[in-house]
Design a protein around this motif. Structure first.
Motif, PDB file in Angstrom:
ATOM      1  N   PHE A 144       1.890  64.488   0.460  1.00 19.91           N
ATOM      2  CA  PHE A 144       1.066  65.477   0.141  1.00 19.91           C
ATOM      3  C   PHE A 144      -0.343  65.100   0.318  1.00 19.91           C
ATOM      4  CE2 PHE A 144       4.846  65.951  -2.608  1.00 19.91           C
ATOM      5  CZ  PHE A 144       4.996  67.182  -2.153  1.00 19.91           C
TER       6      PHE A 144
ATOM      7  N   ASN B 224      -2.531  63.636  -4.718  1.00 21.46           N
ATOM      8  CA  ASN B 224      -2.765  63.443  -3.042  1.00 21.46           C
ATOM      9  C   ASN B 224      -2.131  62.375  -2.392  1.00 21.46           C
ATOM     10  OD1 ASN B 224      -4.339  65.669  -3.722  1.00 21.46           O
ATOM     11  ND2 ASN B 224      -6.418  64.585  -3.592  1.00 21.46           N
TER      12      ASN B 224
ATOM     13  N   ARG C 120      -9.650  73.284   0.635  1.00 26.70           N
ATOM     14  CA  ARG C 120      -8.158  73.032   1.138  1.00 26.70           C
ATOM     15  C   ARG C 120      -7.585  72.208  -0.213  1.00 26.70           C
ATOM     16  NH1 ARG C 120      -6.444  70.298   6.500  1.00 26.70           N
ATOM     17  NH2 ARG C 120      -7.514  68.660   5.638  1.00 26.70           N
ATOM     18  N   SER C 121      -8.260  70.974  -0.481  1.00 22.39           N
ATOM     19  CA  SER C 121      -7.792  70.189  -1.562  1.00 22.39           C
ATOM     20  C   SER C 121      -7.656  70.715  -2.860  1.00 22.39           C
ATOM     21  CB  SER C 121      -8.587  69.030  -1.642  1.00 22.39           C
ATOM     22  OG  SER C 121      -9.893  69.173  -1.883  1.00 22.39           O
TER      23      SER C 121
ATOM     24  N   SER D 102       5.003  67.544  -8.714  1.00 21.80           N
ATOM     25  CA  SER D 102       3.894  68.039  -8.803  1.00 21.80           C
ATOM     26  C   SER D 102       2.878  66.731  -9.028  1.00 21.80           C
ATOM     27  CB  SER D 102       3.883  68.961  -9.910  1.00 21.80           C
ATOM     28  OG  SER D 102       4.553  69.935  -9.794  1.00 21.80           O
TER      29      SER D 102
ATOM     30  N   GLN E  38      -4.853  73.061  -2.992  1.00 20.72           N
ATOM     31  CA  GLN E  38      -3.554  72.248  -3.187  1.00 20.72           C
ATOM     32  C   GLN E  38      -3.285  71.917  -4.694  1.00 20.72           C
ATOM     33  OE1 GLN E  38      -2.452  69.204  -0.503  1.00 20.72           O
ATOM     34  NE2 GLN E  38      -2.104  67.845  -2.246  1.00 20.72           N
TER      35      GLN E  38
ATOM     36  N   GLY F 126       1.650  65.672  -5.941  1.00 20.48           N
ATOM     37  CA  GLY F 126       0.972  66.470  -4.931  1.00 20.48           C
ATOM     38  C   GLY F 126      -0.516  66.477  -5.859  1.00 20.48           C
ATOM     39  N   GLU F 127      -0.315  66.294  -6.961  1.00 19.87           N
ATOM     40  CA  GLU F 127      -1.602  66.382  -7.873  1.00 19.87           C
ATOM     41  C   GLU F 127      -2.377  65.315  -7.497  1.00 19.87           C
ATOM     42  OE1 GLU F 127      -4.118  68.061 -10.680  1.00 19.87           O
ATOM     43  OE2 GLU F 127      -2.568  68.895  -9.690  1.00 19.87           O
TER      44      GLU F 127
ATOM     45  N   SER G 242      -2.492  74.655  -7.019  1.00 21.77           N
ATOM     46  CA  SER G 242      -1.078  74.927  -6.669  1.00 21.77           C
ATOM     47  C   SER G 242      -0.291  74.157  -7.408  1.00 21.77           C
ATOM     48  CB  SER G 242      -0.930  75.176  -5.309  1.00 21.77           C
ATOM     49  OG  SER G 242      -1.690  75.709  -4.392  1.00 21.77           O
ATOM     50  N   TYR G 243      -0.187  72.721  -7.486  1.00 22.64           N
ATOM     51  CA  TYR G 243       0.638  71.867  -8.051  1.00 22.64           C
ATOM     52  C   TYR G 243       0.306  71.857  -9.716  1.00 22.64           C
ATOM     53  CZ  TYR G 243       2.391  70.375  -3.746  1.00 22.64           C
ATOM     54  OH  TYR G 243       3.073  70.283  -2.482  1.00 22.64           O
TER      55      TYR G 243
END
Length: 228
Positions: A142, A138, A66-67, A132, A70, A135-136, A73-74
């Motif tokens: 995010f 974490n 999952r990580s 981004s 994510q 999110g990158e 995606s970013y």
């Protein structure tokens, strides 16, 4: 390792003279420096997958997948936001991109010593990159890879002690890394703020690291504010 390696191509200052030798305040200036930054930050994703897989637990494995999903995606959004920067600057060299932002911006034909920093000229790309990079790394909001709202800790469920600390150390180093990349590509890197750039002594390349650190601190304070 991935978080530290990105600093190799980030310029801290302009050209200076040390014992008669002219050099940049930068470890190395590669003609494809931006691609190196993207490649190095992408390699860091392997750590999350391997952490979940090596725990020999289905919950950790799912957390690692999952990580990584994510972060990949970013990475796509981050890469596309950087494309506009080196297209506009005409170079992938980080030093050349910073120097391109030194060009004067002349609103209504009046030269007020305003510089062409890309956060203003490429505002959509800048906004996409900032989202981004949060999110990158974490960081909240995010922070799903850490799974703080669940009973398990995502990919680091079965890690403790120094191994647990190393993962979070890498994340916090990465916060400074993505902030330095944003500073270099969008906020003029080591160039002084307007209107201080109109004062000649403050344009000294030896003062570049001071301006650079101040700008990086602005982005790090953004992470702290988001967490708060």
């Amino acid at each position: 390792t991935a978080a530290f390696t990105a600093w190799v191509v980030i310029p801290f200052g302009g050209e200076v003279e040390i014992f008669g030798v002219k050099t940049y305040l930068q470890l190395t200036d590669l003609p494809v420096g931006v691609l190196v930054l993207l490649a190095v930050t992408s390699v860091g994703i392997y750590g999350f997958v391997l952490a979940g897989w090596s725990s020999n637990s289905p919950y950790s494995l799912l957390g690692g997948l999952r990580s990584s999903a994510q972060m990949i995606s970013y990475e796509i959004a981050m890469g596309l936001s950087l494309v506009s920067v080196f297209l506009f600057a005409g170079s992938m060299s980080t030093h050349d991109i910073v120097e391109a932002q030194r060009a004067p911006l002349v609103p209504f034909g009046v030269d007020v010593k305003l510089q062409t920093w890309y956060w203003l000229l490429l505002l959509p790309s800048f906004v996409i990159y900032v989202i981004s990079m949060v999110g990158e790394t974490n960081r909240a909001p995010f922070d799903l890879p850490e799974a703080e709202s669940e009973l398990v800790s995502g990919y680091i469920t079965e890690y403790s002690g120094f191994r647990y600390a190393v993962y979070f150390l890498a994340e916090y180093i990465n916060m400074a890394t993505v902030s330095a990349i944003a500073t270099t590509l969008f906020l003029g890197g080591y160039l002084p703020f307007w209107p201080l750039n109109a004062i000649e002594p403050l344009n000294n390349p030896w003062l570049g690291p001071i301006w650079f650190v101040i700008k990086v601190q602005l982005f790090i304070s953004l992470f702290v504010w988001l967490r708060g």
